[in-house]
Design a protein around this motif. Structure first.
Motif, PDB file in Angstrom:
ATOM      1  N   ASN A 211       0.849  -1.180   0.000  1.00 28.38           N
ATOM      2  CA  ASN A 211       0.000   0.000   0.000  1.00 28.38           C
ATOM      3  C   ASN A 211       0.890   1.237   0.000  1.00 28.38           C
TER       4      ASN A 211
ATOM      5  N   THR B 272       1.190   3.181   3.261  1.00 25.60           N
ATOM      6  CA  THR B 272       1.638   2.520   4.482  1.00 25.60           C
ATOM      7  C   THR B 272       2.707   3.353   5.183  1.00 25.60           C
TER       8      THR B 272
ATOM      9  N   GLU C 115       5.064   0.201   9.722  1.00 21.61           N
ATOM     10  CA  GLU C 115       4.361  -0.948   9.155  1.00 21.61           C
ATOM     11  C   GLU C 115       5.080  -1.471   7.921  1.00 21.61           C
ATOM     12  N   LEU C 116       5.582  -0.565   7.089  1.00 25.02           N
ATOM     13  CA  LEU C 116       6.325  -0.990   5.904  1.00 25.02           C
ATOM     14  C   LEU C 116       7.554  -1.791   6.304  1.00 25.02           C
TER      15      LEU C 116
ATOM     16  N   SER D 289      -4.851  -5.927   7.874  1.00 20.98           N
ATOM     17  CA  SER D 289      -4.848  -4.530   8.307  1.00 20.98           C
ATOM     18  C   SER D 289      -4.117  -4.308   9.616  1.00 20.98           C
TER      19      SER D 289
END
Length: 486
Positions: free
Chosen positions: A74, A77, A81-82, A144
């Motif tokens: 995404n 992101t 999180e990445l 998610s």
């Protein structure tokens, strides 16, 4: 297993993909993706910077032709999180458009630019896809992360093919269909259904790049589109525009199939679209781990608030908290949805404990709560973790209360949660965005409205008014953010 994309192997001049000014025939897609696939030899996994462009489609098709699992990223992101996704999936390269500015977190990965006019030797002997075990991963799609760090869902080639073929049977989806959508391309709905689905059928997909009422009207109208995929937020905007946009009315009226997913479409929007166009919106139910489980069948009696019956090859059951299987088809008995079938994922990457916990034998525990009507139709009532409210001895699904609230003309958006109550155990709390902020519907009015449509014990005990509900990229309400939003 047969090829995922027989139409790509055929290399015809039929239109395959259009996104903005970029368009490719099946022959052009075969050459472009084939040349890119040849550059992936020796790569164990590949990340795809999944912008809403034709390049993302080409990148994923190339990875599948090469038999290399793709990890869609995404573009929105965050850095933490990445870093988790990259550390967990360990891709050997990242595929991106030549003009894409990638974040610093991707700087250490070899970058391969996706060129739409790429030429050169095609992958393998040029006759199509690499012969790969159908149980091998096609995609690694990350959840998610609402209950912890995102988990990598391993979707096999078998699961992708089985789910797309089941939908084709349920929807009479053929190579004659032209699919229009504007969904993000880093998840199951937009990428698997919205891109790989049409390409597997040999039809055409037109991605709008970004959603607009004008784009939908254009592509479904003069553009000759036959199928529209969207989420409730999109259909709500379409419903709002129907009262004054004759071009949109004609476009939706001429569509063969309107499909909504990722969250429940409010009954009011169902009714507005059907009244203006004569077309009913078909809802389906799926998730990353299972791809598609159920769907309303086109042409049947409209059933707003339901997600249809299980797709071909999918078994579905409802299970009580004590693990017993519920046999009631009464529209009232709430249980957790469990499914099994060829559509299921293979497990979570690097998470054997989480994988084992997600299954009851060969049944996957979805965490979704539902009831079944007399004919087997499934009606979702919420998530087990956030939407099952135990109030006054009753098990109540937040979803049905939300739909009832949205049926009130003074309500634009609604979410329902439970909070501790010394008498009831939990009391029902409604979070409401009024249609007119200057004149919000009274709390007692909304409680009486819900009690009249459902039952007295399902009425909200507290109503909190907001300017907007917190949502994710797919339009799903982020209920964990509601206490701070209020």
């Amino acid at each position: 297993m047969s090829a995922l994309f027989p139409a790509v192997a055929a290399r015809s001049d039929r239109p395959a993909l259009r996104c903005g000014a970029d368009s490719l025939t099946y022959g052009e897609l075969a050459r472009t993706a084939g040349a890119l696939a040849a550059r992936l030899d020796g790569v164990e996994r590949v990340a795809v910077w999944a912008t809403p462009t034709a390049r993302t489609a080409v990148a994923v098709v190339a990875a599948l032709l090469a038999g290399v699992p793709a990890v869609p990223l995404n573009p929105r992101t965050g850095g933490r999180e990445l870093a988790h996704i990259l550390g967990d999936s360990a891709p050997g390269a990242v595929l991106a458009g030549p003009g894409d500015a990638l974040p610093a977190g991707l700087a250490e990965l070899p970058r391969i630019d996706v060129e739409l006019d790429a030429t050169g030797p095609a992958h393998g002997d040029g006759d199509g896809e690499k012969d790969v075990d159908p149980e091998s991963p096609a995609l690694i799609v990350y959840t998610s992360g609402t209950t912890g760090p995102p988990k990598g869902v391993l979707l096999s080639r078998r699961a992708v093919a089985a789910s797309l073929d089941a939908l084709a049977e349920a929807w009479a989806w053929t190579s004659d269909d032209v699919l229009v959508h504007a969904l993000p391309l880093f998840h199951v709905h937009g990428l698997v259904l919205g891109i790989l689905g049409p390409l597997r059928r040999g039809g055409e997909v037109r991605h709008l790049g970004a959603f607009s009422v004008e784009g939908v009207a254009r592509e479904l109208g003069a553009g000759g589109g036959t199928v529209l995929f969207g989420v409730p937020t999109m259909y709500h905007r379409l419903a709002d525009a129907l009262s004054h946009d004759e071009e949109l009315v004609r476009a939706l009226s001429g569509a063969r199939l309107l499909v909504s997913g990722s969250a429940a479409l409010p009954v009011h929007d169902h009714e507005r679209i059907a009244a203006a166009t004569g077309r009913t919106v078909v809802e389906r139910y799926g998730m990353s781990e299972t791809l598609m489980n159920t769907s309303v069948r086109p042409g049947g009696e409209p059933r707003p608030g339901t997600v249809g019956t299980p797709l071909p090859g999918v078994d579905l059951r409802l299970v009580d908290e004590d693990g017993s299987v519920l046999g009631a088809y009464d529209g009232e008995t709430v249980g957790e949805v469990q499914v099994r079938g060829p559509n299921l994922f293979s497990g979570y990457l690097n998470r054997p404990e989480a994988t084992a916990e997600a299954f009851d034998g060969d049944w996957f525990r979805t965490g979704d709560m539902a009831v079944r009507e007399a004919d087997g139709t499934v009606r979702l009532v919420g998530r087990r973790a956030t939407d099952l409210i135990k109030s006054g001895g009753y098990k109540i699904g937040a979803g049905e209360i939300e739909n009832a609230l949205l049926d009130h003309p003074g309500v634009r958006e609604a979410a329902v949660t439970g909070e501790p109550d010394p008498d009831l155990g939990e009391r029902i709390v409604a979070w409401v965005v009024p249609a007119d902020a200057s004149v919000p519907p009274a709390e007692t009015e909304l409680a009486d409205h819900v009690a009249g449509l459902l039952a007295p014990h399902k009425r909200p005990r507290t109503v909190r008014y907001l300017d907007a509900l917190p949502r994710n990229d797919m339009g799903k309400v982020l209920k964990k953010a509601l206490p701070t939003a209020g």
